[in-house]
Design an enzyme around this catalytic site. Structure first.
Site: not given
Length: 393
Positions: A157, A159, A305, A322, A392
């Site tokens: 992805f 972002e 995240s 991860h 994505k």
């Protein structure tokens, strides 16, 4: 929470940072790896550990004079890149959809490749020794050139995120594309052939290995390093393109200097020193976290995240998780969730909301905050990010 030693009878102990019980297949996979004669000291399992091929995803395997190609896996050098920009959230208002469409136009996703090749790609040093790579990939040079600077599919992805101070971050997840996959498959096949010729029985054919000092080990190690470098540079090329798009919308095209840059693998093998000994560390779905390392631990496309700094925990071979780790398979997610669920779970995020990305729904992943709570002895959190745009693969 610190680790627990699993109560399993194995040649080498298994230390786990996960607070969930391993399933029977996962337990068997952990036992298989811990029973290999060349495994060093212990095997470390990260909080996001789940079923893989040969070895668990979220496992750190240190070995003496041997490497297991299938434990590194086929997405060689897969990992993350992020930059902290000087922009703030207010500057993004009304521009999210345009930014997403520009990213989708500039960076190929899925099986797609670049139609034109930019100078930074043709100038990459790696092409100089392409001819030395495995004979099985020699017809793929043109494809590898065209795919350098492309995202790939699955859980890869791109972002645009905001941190808790409303600062804009750019983040992406990708690996070594088709060339890395092809190289890995060539060597996994060689390792399996060698295992058939040898008399020692492996607990799983996917744990076929190469021994240091052999031509097969040397060939795999050379190709592995090449693919890992390709993966890292692939992220750099995309990040430069991504950064230019955001600068066009937020700074009138003026170049800006990142406030922090991170680029880390989470599927790879490296020669390192641990407990005073030279070992090969394979991180299959794990990030290196020495006290000098910055890392990236992404949640799913609707979750937070984290940018982290390692604490250099030796018991984990200086590693951390991860990502969130899958709770359910792609097929199960497609059956379990509806399009309405996807729309609800990605509310407020500028992203595709169609059946093609249903297998990547946040509900198919473990809660990232739990994963973070289980590794406070491995990393400290530097920044907490929430995405506002998600493209994505």
């Amino acid at each position: 929470m610190p680790y627990a030693q699993l109560k399993l009878s194995t040649d080498k102990p298994i230390l786990s940072w996960a607070n969930h019980e391993l399933g029977s297949q996962e337990t068997q996979m952990a036992k298989n790896v811990a029973s290999l004669p060349f495994v060093f000291k212990h095997v470390a399992l990260m909080p996001d550990v789940h079923l893989g091929k040969g070895a668990l995803v979220g496992s750190v395997i240190a070995t003496k004079d041997a490497v297991i190609p299938a434990a590194v896996g086929v997405d060689v050098g897969c990992g993350m890149a992020a930059i902290k920009t000087p922009f703030t959230g207010e500057q993004l208002e009304g521009k999210l959809k345009k930014i997403r469409l520009d990213i989708e136009a500039a960076i190929p996703v899925g099986f797609n490749a670049n139609k034109e090749v930019e100078k930074s790609v043709t100038n990459w040093q790696g092409w100089r020794n392409f001819k030395e790579l495995h004979s099985g990939v020699q017809s793929l040079e043109k494809k590898a050139i065209k795919q350098l600077g492309s995202l790939g599919g699955g859980n890869h992805f791109i972002e645009v995120c905001l941190d808790t101070d409303n600062q804009v971050w750019l983040m992406l997840h990708s690996g070594s594309r088709h060339i890395g996959n092809a190289l890995a498959k060539c060597h996994i096949s060689t390792a399996k052939e060698l295992a058939k010729l040898a008399t020692n029985k492996l607990p799983d054919p996917d744990l076929a290995y190469f021994i240091a000092g052999t031509p097969e080990f040397a060939a795999y190690w050379r190709d592995l390093q090449w693919a890992q470098n390709y993966a890292r540079y692939n992220r750099d090329v995309m990040m430069n393109r991504f950064k230019r798009i955001v600068e066009t919308h937020l700074a009138g095209g003026k170049q800006t200097k990142p406030l922090l840059t991170v680029n880390c693998h989470h599927n790879y093998a490296e020669k390192e020193v641990h407990f005073g000994e030279d070992v090969i560390v394979t991180r299959k779905g794990a990030v290196r976290a020495t006290s000098e390392d910055y890392g990236i631990i992404p949640g799913s496309m609707g979750a937070k995240s984290y940018i982290v700094k390692g604490k250099g925990n030796h018991d984990s071979y200086c590693s951390c998780a991860h990502g969130a780790g899958r709770l359910m398979s792609r097929n199960k997610a497609k059956k379990h969730f509806s399009l309405d669920d996807l729309i609800a779970q990605t509310q407020g995020i500028e992203c595709r909301k169609d059946k093609g990305v249903l297998d990547e729904i946040p509900g198919a992943y473990k809660p990232i905050n739990e994963v973070m709570n289980q590794q406070s002895d491995l990393v400290e959190i530097v920044a907490t990010l929430k995405q506002v745009v998600c493209v994505k693969g």
